[in-house]
Design a protein around this motif. Structure first.
Motif, PDB file in Angstrom:
ATOM      1  N   UNK A 242      -5.004  16.519   1.370  1.00  0.00           N
ATOM      2  CA  UNK A 242      -4.918  16.780  -0.064  1.00  0.00           C
ATOM      3  C   UNK A 242      -5.245  15.498  -0.813  1.00  0.00           C
ATOM      4  N   UNK A 243      -6.079  15.634  -1.850  1.00  0.00           N
ATOM      5  CA  UNK A 243      -6.451  14.494  -2.688  1.00  0.00           C
ATOM      6  C   UNK A 243      -6.001  14.763  -4.116  1.00  0.00           C
ATOM      7  N   UNK A 244      -5.546  13.714  -4.800  1.00  0.00           N
ATOM      8  CA  UNK A 244      -5.040  13.848  -6.153  1.00  0.00           C
ATOM      9  C   UNK A 244      -5.672  12.775  -7.049  1.00  0.00           C
ATOM     10  N   UNK A 245      -5.866  13.139  -8.323  1.00  0.00           N
ATOM     11  CA  UNK A 245      -6.297  12.161  -9.311  1.00  0.00           C
ATOM     12  C   UNK A 245      -5.443  12.329 -10.553  1.00  0.00           C
ATOM     13  N   UNK A 246      -4.814  11.246 -10.992  1.00  0.00           N
ATOM     14  CA  UNK A 246      -3.973  11.238 -12.178  1.00  0.00           C
ATOM     15  C   UNK A 246      -4.739  10.509 -13.280  1.00  0.00           C
ATOM     16  N   UNK A 247      -5.178  11.280 -14.306  1.00  0.00           N
ATOM     17  CA  UNK A 247      -5.990  10.686 -15.370  1.00  0.00           C
ATOM     18  C   UNK A 247      -5.185   9.701 -16.206  1.00  0.00           C
ATOM     19  N   UNK A 248      -3.897   9.974 -16.404  1.00  0.00           N
ATOM     20  CA  UNK A 248      -3.062   9.094 -17.226  1.00  0.00           C
ATOM     21  C   UNK A 248      -2.864   7.759 -16.513  1.00  0.00           C
ATOM     22  N   UNK A 249      -2.539   7.806 -15.236  1.00  0.00           N
ATOM     23  CA  UNK A 249      -2.318   6.573 -14.467  1.00  0.00           C
ATOM     24  C   UNK A 249      -3.627   5.978 -13.952  1.00  0.00           C
ATOM     25  N   UNK A 250      -4.728   6.749 -14.062  1.00  0.00           N
ATOM     26  CA  UNK A 250      -6.019   6.328 -13.510  1.00  0.00           C
ATOM     27  C   UNK A 250      -5.859   5.958 -12.031  1.00  0.00           C
ATOM     28  N   UNK A 251      -5.223   6.874 -11.294  1.00  0.00           N
ATOM     29  CA  UNK A 251      -4.885   6.625  -9.900  1.00  0.00           C
ATOM     30  C   UNK A 251      -5.341   7.795  -9.034  1.00  0.00           C
ATOM     31  N   UNK A 252      -5.956   7.478  -7.903  1.00  0.00           N
ATOM     32  CA  UNK A 252      -6.339   8.491  -6.908  1.00  0.00           C
ATOM     33  C   UNK A 252      -5.385   8.402  -5.733  1.00  0.00           C
ATOM     34  N   UNK A 253      -5.048   9.565  -5.142  1.00  0.00           N
ATOM     35  CA  UNK A 253      -4.112   9.595  -4.022  1.00  0.00           C
ATOM     36  C   UNK A 253      -4.643  10.522  -2.931  1.00  0.00           C
ATOM     37  N   UNK A 254      -4.228  10.234  -1.707  1.00  0.00           N
ATOM     38  CA  UNK A 254      -4.537  11.094  -0.563  1.00  0.00           C
ATOM     39  C   UNK A 254      -3.252  11.305   0.219  1.00  0.00           C
ATOM     40  N   UNK A 271      -2.858   6.800   8.284  1.00  0.00           N
ATOM     41  CA  UNK A 271      -1.534   6.888   7.688  1.00  0.00           C
ATOM     42  C   UNK A 271      -1.278   8.271   7.144  1.00  0.00           C
ATOM     43  N   UNK A 272      -0.143   8.441   6.472  1.00  0.00           N
ATOM     44  CA  UNK A 272       0.212   9.739   5.903  1.00  0.00           C
ATOM     45  C   UNK A 272      -0.129   9.832   4.417  1.00  0.00           C
ATOM     46  N   UNK A 273      -0.075   8.705   3.698  1.00  0.00           N
ATOM     47  CA  UNK A 273      -0.366   8.721   2.263  1.00  0.00           C
ATOM     48  C   UNK A 273      -1.109   7.456   1.867  1.00  0.00           C
ATOM     49  N   UNK A 274      -1.932   7.589   0.823  1.00  0.00           N
ATOM     50  CA  UNK A 274      -2.657   6.436   0.291  1.00  0.00           C
ATOM     51  C   UNK A 274      -2.865   6.633  -1.199  1.00  0.00           C
ATOM     52  N   UNK A 275      -2.926   5.533  -1.929  1.00  0.00           N
ATOM     53  CA  UNK A 275      -3.243   5.586  -3.353  1.00  0.00           C
ATOM     54  C   UNK A 275      -4.155   4.415  -3.682  1.00  0.00           C
ATOM     55  N   UNK A 276      -5.016   4.611  -4.686  1.00  0.00           N
ATOM     56  CA  UNK A 276      -5.920   3.540  -5.086  1.00  0.00           C
ATOM     57  C   UNK A 276      -6.058   3.523  -6.598  1.00  0.00           C
ATOM     58  N   UNK A 282      -6.269  -2.170  -6.251  1.00  0.00           N
ATOM     59  CA  UNK A 282      -5.235  -2.090  -5.218  1.00  0.00           C
ATOM     60  C   UNK A 282      -5.286  -0.732  -4.524  1.00  0.00           C
ATOM     61  N   UNK A 283      -5.376  -0.757  -3.197  1.00  0.00           N
ATOM     62  CA  UNK A 283      -5.273   0.450  -2.372  1.00  0.00           C
ATOM     63  C   UNK A 283      -4.060   0.300  -1.476  1.00  0.00           C
ATOM     64  N   UNK A 284      -3.173   1.302  -1.507  1.00  0.00           N
ATOM     65  CA  UNK A 284      -1.914   1.235  -0.774  1.00  0.00           C
ATOM     66  C   UNK A 284      -1.863   2.373   0.242  1.00  0.00           C
ATOM     67  N   UNK A 285      -1.473   2.060   1.476  1.00  0.00           N
ATOM     68  CA  UNK A 285      -1.350   3.066   2.537  1.00  0.00           C
ATOM     69  C   UNK A 285       0.039   2.968   3.146  1.00  0.00           C
ATOM     70  N   UNK A 286       0.717   4.104   3.289  1.00  0.00           N
ATOM     71  CA  UNK A 286       2.055   4.097   3.872  1.00  0.00           C
ATOM     72  C   UNK A 286       2.270   5.386   4.673  1.00  0.00           C
ATOM     73  N   UNK A 287       3.451   5.458   5.316  1.00  0.00           N
ATOM     74  CA  UNK A 287       3.710   6.586   6.214  1.00  0.00           C
ATOM     75  C   UNK A 287       3.133   6.295   7.584  1.00  0.00           C
ATOM     76  N   UNK A 288       3.760   5.355   8.325  1.00  0.00           N
ATOM     77  CA  UNK A 288       3.312   4.963   9.661  1.00  0.00           C
ATOM     78  C   UNK A 288       1.838   4.543   9.685  1.00  0.00           C
TER      79      UNK A 288
END
Length: 532
Positions: A242-254, A271-276, A282-288
């Motif tokens: 699943x991919x997400x885009x938040x226009x207010x935060x200008x953030x993409x997530x997976x 990993x299990x989750x990522x945001x950029x 900044x790109x962040x990856x978490x969940x093992x």
């Protein structure tokens, strides 16, 4: 992108064409002439020049160059510069209009343009059904809503489902992003737009989102959810269920089965989750999360609770950070630390908060350790504050070096020499070269020292600034003498490849081909059985 405004298309059409559906209360005329024509059962009125029809109940006027009005059959045909006006806001123009009252259908053709002061719809083919209040354009159409433009081959306004459906080559352009898909449904009640099948979104900042199974666009919260696809940034390709885009935060997530790939640095992160965030880089990856990087003919594996990539227009500021429970594994290097920073341009890795590194039979500890990689191999280790090196020799003795700071040089992935600066202490066992029997124990105190290694084992030491030493013969060696203060052999904490990879370990294991059953043995090549 504001799909909510597309709602006005459906409402405007409903008001306009419902007015045309009235059979009574319709007045008409022209500035030229009108005539009634009888052709058998067909009887119609021909109107020429500045034709007009008024439907007063809806405050609607239809004008055109000429018209044929079949009153008995309930058919109105208007030609040339057709204009439909409803009140002061809604205007529809076309080259031709057919109103089939018995079929509850209105057909607008040739350069159709609908505007209500908010949106503009243009097409060559627009149909409206007065009984269901549904509408359709086909063979291409465009909707302009402020700064947003949507084009498609076909579109339907389905009143009963409160939906607007767009099909074939759907292309939406807005200041925030450009969306391409084949099918898009907009629910006017929930204000949710849903795409089906492959969907590509090109964001304003250059990121590209490709979804295999489409997505959902939530206009109220300005969030987008995609199903199974990838986000493409300047530095990475990010895959997820699943991919997400938040226009207010200008953030993409997976989320779910996340994979982050950097071809430039030859890095893959699972990993299990990522945001950029494009603005901060900044790109962040978490969940093992687990990082894999090819280093020459080997692979470096790294895991931690959280991995963060920071991209900068200045390459020297770009880096990869790892926080909490850092573990690394390479065939010739293993380590643990609380946190880590990897400066990829400089090929330097920094370990913080009491890190421990193991290389062959060497253990290195200190407050911080940094590694310099040259040509894909470890070239130098800098150990700062409380530096302590332990080497286990071939018979199990622990040779030890400690000091304030330490610099270790490696050659062909083996220890070559070590420099110790400040408060130097050395403890090493002398062995007989012939049978490895113990000759004695050397203990040295000095300020600085330099150690030389051969084939990864200590061979020679040079001491600087008033060294003090003693030699203890084998029969006088007692257990406390074999350890320097703060000695800790922490081999139980040395991570294995399986521990670092975690659940991904089995993905790396080679699949062993099962042996064939006895009755299905593969015959050898007959040529190989021939005698010389």
């Amino acid at each position: 992108m504001n799909f909510q405004r597309i709602l006005f298309l459906g409402l405007g059409l409903i008001l306009s064409f419902s007015a045309l559906a009235q059979r009574n209360g319709v007045k008409y005329g022209s500035s030229g002439y009108s005539e009634t024509v009888n052709r058998g059962k067909d009887r119609f009125t021909r109107l020429v020049d500045d034709v007009w029809f008024d439907i007063k109940e809806k405050d609607t006027r239809i004008t055109g160059d000429s018209s044929l009005y079949y009153d008995k059959q309930g058919i109105m045909i208007v030609y040339g510069d057709v204009v439909i006006k409803e009140g002061d806001s809604t205007t529809i123009t076309a080259g031709e209009l057919h109103y089939l009252m018995k079929d509850n259908k209105t057909e607008l053709r040739k350069n159709v343009r609908y505007t209500d002061g908010r949106i503009v719809l243009t097409t060559n083919y627009l149909d409206y059904f007065t009984d269901t209040e549904d509408a359709r354009f086909y063979n291409g159409g465009k909707i302009v809503d402020g700064e947003t433009t949507l084009t498609a081959e076909d579109a339907y306004v389905v009143n009963a489902e409160d939906l607007i459906k767009f099909y074939k080559d759907v292309d939406l352009k807005s200041p925030e992003y450009n969306l391409k898909t084949d099918t898009l449904f907009y629910d006017r009640t929930t204000k949710i737009a849903t795409t089906y099948g492959p969907t590509q979104t090109i964001l304003e900042d250059g990121e590209v989102v490709d979804a295999k199974e489409g997505g959902q666009f939530y206009t109220a919260s300005k969030r987008v959810k995609y199903q199974e696809g990838k986000i493409t940034t300047e530095s990475y390709e990010i895959f997820g269920d699943d991919l997400f885009f938040d226009e207010i935060k200008n953030e993409s997530q997976a989320k779910g089965n996340v994979k982050v790939i950097s071809e430039e640095n030859n890095i893959i992160i699972l990993g299990e989750e990522a945001s950029t965030k494009k603005e901060s880089g900044i790109t962040k990856i978490w969940g093992n999360p687990v990082l894999k990087q090819m280093v020459e003919n080997d692979t470096l594996y790294l895991t931690a609770d959280t991995l963060i990539s920071i991209d900068s227009e200045f390459d020297s500021l770009s880096r990869l950070l790892a926080y909490n429970n850092v573990k690394i594994f390479k065939s010739d290097l293993q380590g643990v630390a609380d946190s880590m920073a990897y400066k990829m341009q400089d090929s330097m890795i920094f370990f913080y908060e009491s890190p421990i590194l193991w290389s062959d039979q060497n253990q290195i500890t200190g407050d911080t350790i940094d590694i310099t990689i040259l040509n894909g191999k470890m070239d130098r280790l800098n150990v700062k504050t409380k530096a302590f090196t332990i080497s286990k020799d071939t018979v199990g003795n622990f040779n030890q070096i400690k000091g304030r700071d330490m610099v270790a040089h490696l050659k062909n992935d083996q220890m070559d020499k070590i420099y110790v600066y400040g408060n130097g202490e050395a403890l090493y066992f002398a062995l007989d070269e012939k049978d490895n029997s113990l000759i004695g124990l050397n203990k040295i105190l000095c300020s600085d020292m330099k150690l030389y290694f051969v084939d990864g084992e200590m061979n020679n030491i040079t001491f600087y600034k008033d060294p003090e030493g003693k030699f203890i013969p084998p029969h006088e060696i007692e257990e406390p003498e074999t350890r320097l203060k703060d000695f800790q052999w922490l081999i139980e904490r040395q991570p294995t490849k399986k521990q670092v990879l975690g659940k991904y370990f089995y993905e790396q294991a080679p699949v062993k081909e099962a042996l064939p059953a006895p009755d299905k043995q593969i015959n050898p090549d007959p040529v190989s059985l021939e005698k010389d």
